[in-house]
Design a protein around this motif. Structure first.
Motif, PDB file in Angstrom:
ATOM      1  N   ARG A  14       0.813  -1.224   0.000  1.00 24.41           N
ATOM      2  CA  ARG A  14       0.000   0.000   0.000  1.00 24.41           C
ATOM      3  C   ARG A  14       0.845   1.271   0.000  1.00 24.41           C
ATOM      4  O   ARG A  14       0.406   2.295  -0.512  1.00 24.41           O
ATOM      5  N   LEU A  15       2.027   1.215   0.570  1.00 24.41           N
ATOM      6  CA  LEU A  15       2.900   2.386   0.629  1.00 24.41           C
ATOM      7  C   LEU A  15       3.799   2.512  -0.599  1.00 24.41           C
ATOM      8  O   LEU A  15       4.454   3.539  -0.786  1.00 24.41           O
ATOM      9  N   ASN A  16       3.803   1.508  -1.464  1.00 21.78           N
ATOM     10  CA  ASN A  16       4.617   1.520  -2.670  1.00 21.78           C
ATOM     11  C   ASN A  16       4.122   2.632  -3.607  1.00 21.78           C
ATOM     12  O   ASN A  16       2.921   2.798  -3.812  1.00 21.78           O
ATOM     13  N   SER A  17       5.052   3.388  -4.197  1.00 23.67           N
ATOM     14  CA  SER A  17       4.670   4.508  -5.051  1.00 23.67           C
ATOM     15  C   SER A  17       3.897   4.044  -6.293  1.00 23.67           C
ATOM     16  O   SER A  17       2.969   4.724  -6.741  1.00 23.67           O
ATOM     17  N   ARG A  18       4.233   2.894  -6.836  1.00 27.55           N
ATOM     18  CA  ARG A  18       3.521   2.360  -8.008  1.00 27.55           C
ATOM     19  C   ARG A  18       2.077   2.018  -7.629  1.00 27.55           C
ATOM     20  O   ARG A  18       1.144   2.306  -8.393  1.00 27.55           O
ATOM     21  N   THR A  19       1.855   1.450  -6.467  1.00 28.01           N
ATOM     22  CA  THR A  19       0.505   1.133  -6.000  1.00 28.01           C
ATOM     23  C   THR A  19      -0.306   2.408  -5.834  1.00 28.01           C
ATOM     24  O   THR A  19      -1.481   2.463  -6.214  1.00 28.01           O
ATOM     25  N   LYS A  20       0.324   3.455  -5.296  1.00 29.68           N
ATOM     26  CA  LYS A  20      -0.372   4.734  -5.123  1.00 29.68           C
ATOM     27  C   LYS A  20      -0.743   5.346  -6.473  1.00 29.68           C
ATOM     28  O   LYS A  20      -1.827   5.918  -6.621  1.00 29.68           O
ATOM     29  N   GLU A  21       0.143   5.218  -7.469  1.00 29.17           N
ATOM     30  CA  GLU A  21      -0.143   5.710  -8.831  1.00 29.17           C
ATOM     31  C   GLU A  21      -1.365   5.013  -9.406  1.00 29.17           C
ATOM     32  O   GLU A  21      -2.257   5.655  -9.956  1.00 29.17           O
ATOM     33  N   ILE A  22      -1.375   3.700  -9.297  1.00 30.28           N
ATOM     34  CA  ILE A  22      -2.481   2.902  -9.835  1.00 30.28           C
ATOM     35  C   ILE A  22      -3.786   3.257  -9.126  1.00 30.28           C
ATOM     36  O   ILE A  22      -4.830   3.425  -9.759  1.00 30.28           O
ATOM     37  N   ALA A  23      -3.729   3.393  -7.808  1.00 33.42           N
ATOM     38  CA  ALA A  23      -4.925   3.735  -7.034  1.00 33.42           C
ATOM     39  C   ALA A  23      -5.470   5.105  -7.445  1.00 33.42           C
ATOM     40  O   ALA A  23      -6.677   5.276  -7.595  1.00 33.42           O
ATOM     41  N   LYS A  24      -4.592   6.064  -7.665  1.00 35.46           N
ATOM     42  CA  LYS A  24      -5.022   7.395  -8.082  1.00 35.46           C
ATOM     43  C   LYS A  24      -5.657   7.349  -9.472  1.00 35.46           C
ATOM     44  O   LYS A  24      -6.706   7.951  -9.711  1.00 35.46           O
ATOM     45  N   LYS A  25      -5.022   6.618 -10.381  1.00 36.05           N
ATOM     46  CA  LYS A  25      -5.564   6.492 -11.739  1.00 36.05           C
ATOM     47  C   LYS A  25      -6.943   5.836 -11.696  1.00 36.05           C
ATOM     48  O   LYS A  25      -7.873   6.283 -12.363  1.00 36.05           O
ATOM     49  N   ASN A  26      -7.097   4.773 -10.904  1.00 33.91           N
ATOM     50  CA  ASN A  26      -8.388   4.099 -10.781  1.00 33.91           C
ATOM     51  C   ASN A  26      -9.443   5.025 -10.180  1.00 33.91           C
ATOM     52  O   ASN A  26     -10.594   5.027 -10.610  1.00 33.91           O
TER      53      ASN A  26
END
Length: 164
Positions: A13-25
């Motif tokens: 959850r703290l991974n920057s790639r996960t945050k990018e994907i979550a924001k895009k979604n």
């Protein structure tokens, strides 16, 4: 949940790639103008349940209407109401209503016959236009409902609709 699983989850959850994907979604979800009320239940499963409940085949339009209404029977918003009314008007005005999926059914009339590349509205993620209607992007001839029934029978022969 054990400590290792929790640590792995927190790292993810703290991974920057996960945050990018979550924001895009999240941004993509905001663009959706006509939300459905089907939850995690697949369209195929909803259609199967409706057919068992009603004791007959249901159209793509009927499934679309059912998955865009609240439990109280009201459409989710004005956009859904407009589309739902187009579907219901077409189905009530068509003397020989066929529940076969075609490029000329109630859902096609409500949205226009152009399907998205790679999927067919009202059928979930699996079926694509070339298999259901028998055309590719450059060919719009379509296939007969008999051929569609043959495809449907092939799927039925492989087992019932998978339940989620």
């Amino acid at each position: 949940m054990n400590k290792d699983h929790w640590a792995s989850f927190v790292d993810y959850r703290l991974n920057s790639r996960t945050k990018e994907i979550a924001k895009k979604n999240k941004d993509n979800r905001k663009k959706q103008t006509v939300p459905h009320t089907g939850g995690s239940k697949s369209i195929a499963r909803k259609k199967d349940e409706m057919e068992k409940e009603l004791g007959r085949k249901v159209s793509r339009g009927e499934v679309w209407v059912a998955t865009h209404k609240h439990a109280n029977g009201e459409f989710v918003n004005d956009g859904a109401r407009e589309i739902g009314e187009k579907i219901q008007a077409y189905e009530s005005n068509t003397s020989s209503l066929s529940h076969d999926i075609s490029i000329d059914d109630s859902l096609a009339h409500a949205f226009g016959s152009e399907e998205h590349c790679g999927r067919v509205r009202g059928m979930g993620l699996g079926p694509c236009p070339s298999h259901v209607f028998g055309y590719t992007r450059n060919s719009r001839t379509g296939i007969s409902s008999t051929t569609y029934r043959e495809l449907e029978n092939q799927v039925s022969d492989q087992g019932s609709v998978p339940k989620n």
